[in-house]
Design a protein around this motif. Structure first.
Motif, mmCIF file in Angstrom:
data_model
loop_
_atom_site.group_PDB
_atom_site.id
_atom_site.type_symbol
_atom_site.label_atom_id
_atom_site.label_comp_id
_atom_site.label_asym_id
_atom_site.label_seq_id
_atom_site.Cartn_x
_atom_site.Cartn_y
_atom_site.Cartn_z
ATOM 1 N N LYS A 206 14.189 8.750 -3.947
ATOM 2 C CA LYS A 206 14.621 8.582 -2.760
ATOM 3 C C LYS A 206 14.862 9.604 -2.136
ATOM 4 O O LYS A 206 14.606 9.184 -1.048
ATOM 5 C CB LYS A 206 15.321 7.324 -3.571
ATOM 6 N N HIS A 207 15.937 9.956 -2.535
ATOM 7 C CA HIS A 207 16.943 10.802 -2.145
ATOM 8 C C HIS A 207 16.364 11.823 -1.613
ATOM 9 O O HIS A 207 15.714 12.528 -0.601
ATOM 10 C CB HIS A 207 18.526 11.554 -2.841
ATOM 11 N N GLY B 209 3.875 6.223 5.671
ATOM 12 C CA GLY B 209 3.593 7.436 4.536
ATOM 13 C C GLY B 209 4.245 7.272 3.664
ATOM 14 O O GLY B 209 4.333 7.080 2.202
ATOM 15 N N GLN B 210 5.928 7.277 3.772
ATOM 16 C CA GLN B 210 6.761 7.557 2.548
ATOM 17 C C GLN B 210 6.493 6.127 2.157
ATOM 18 O O GLN B 210 6.810 5.735 0.745
ATOM 19 C CB GLN B 210 7.933 7.882 4.014
ATOM 20 N N GLN B 211 7.125 4.605 2.872
ATOM 21 C CA GLN B 211 6.355 3.720 2.399
ATOM 22 C C GLN B 211 5.469 3.593 1.370
ATOM 23 O O GLN B 211 5.663 2.768 0.803
ATOM 24 C CB GLN B 211 6.722 2.318 3.282
ATOM 25 N N ARG B 212 4.925 3.823 1.524
ATOM 26 C CA ARG B 212 3.308 3.496 0.854
ATOM 27 C C ARG B 212 3.329 4.391 -0.445
ATOM 28 O O ARG B 212 3.144 4.252 -1.307
ATOM 29 C CB ARG B 212 2.144 4.168 2.310
ATOM 30 N N VAL B 213 3.966 5.743 -0.126
ATOM 31 C CA VAL B 213 3.996 6.916 -1.221
ATOM 32 C C VAL B 213 5.158 5.693 -2.519
ATOM 33 O O VAL B 213 4.516 5.797 -3.690
ATOM 34 C CB VAL B 213 4.518 8.116 -0.787
ATOM 35 N N GLU B 214 5.887 5.999 -2.358
ATOM 36 C CA GLU B 214 7.326 5.285 -2.781
ATOM 37 C C GLU B 214 6.596 3.680 -3.397
ATOM 38 O O GLU B 214 6.999 3.059 -4.786
ATOM 39 C CB GLU B 214 9.034 4.573 -1.914
ATOM 40 N N GLY B 215 5.790 2.817 -2.755
ATOM 41 C CA GLY B 215 5.401 1.919 -3.680
ATOM 42 C C GLY B 215 4.488 2.404 -4.358
ATOM 43 O O GLY B 215 4.676 1.171 -5.164
ATOM 44 N N GLN B 216 3.367 2.629 -4.143
ATOM 45 C CA GLN B 216 2.817 3.391 -5.088
ATOM 46 C C GLN B 216 3.312 4.738 -6.465
ATOM 47 O O GLN B 216 3.169 4.028 -7.488
ATOM 48 C CB GLN B 216 1.918 4.549 -5.270
ATOM 49 N N ARG C 58 11.617 -0.189 -1.217
ATOM 50 C CA ARG C 58 12.693 -0.458 -0.590
ATOM 51 C C ARG C 58 12.916 -1.600 -0.504
ATOM 52 O O ARG C 58 14.901 -2.228 -1.044
ATOM 53 C CB ARG C 58 12.553 0.173 0.963
ATOM 54 N N ASP C 59 12.355 -3.095 -0.451
ATOM 55 C CA ASP C 59 12.233 -4.281 -0.982
ATOM 56 C C ASP C 59 12.618 -4.629 -1.887
ATOM 57 O O ASP C 59 13.974 -5.329 -2.224
ATOM 58 C CB ASP C 59 10.966 -4.773 0.094
ATOM 59 N N ARG C 60 12.032 -3.830 -2.512
ATOM 60 C CA ARG C 60 12.048 -4.998 -4.132
ATOM 61 C C ARG C 60 13.455 -4.803 -4.628
ATOM 62 O O ARG C 60 14.195 -4.771 -5.447
ATOM 63 C CB ARG C 60 10.781 -3.868 -4.944
#
Length: 63
Positions: free
Chosen positions: A16-17, A41-48, A53-55
């Motif tokens: 995340k950092h 794009g960052q949220q999409r990659v983090e989700g994959q 973040r929400d979880r």
């Protein structure tokens, strides 16, 4: 919390950092012109990668 959970948590925090740092550098380079696209794009990659973040907000005991 087991030792593997601790390592997993540390890896997630490092990821995340680094993701946030990359987002910040990209926004600086573009002058903030593409901030929405970079964030999406960052949220999409983090989700994959399982770093939603929400979880993480819903389950603070995982951090």
């Amino acid at each position: 919390m087991g030792i593997f959970d601790k390592f997993k948590s540390q890896a997630r925090n490092k990821g995340k950092h680094r993701s946030d740092s990359a987002e910040q550098r990209m926004n600086e380079r573009t002058g903030g012109k593409h901030e929405d696209q970079i964030d999406a794009g960052q949220q999409r990659v983090e989700g994959q990668l399982g770093m939603d973040r929400d979880r993480d907000r819903e389950r603070p005991d995982q951090q």
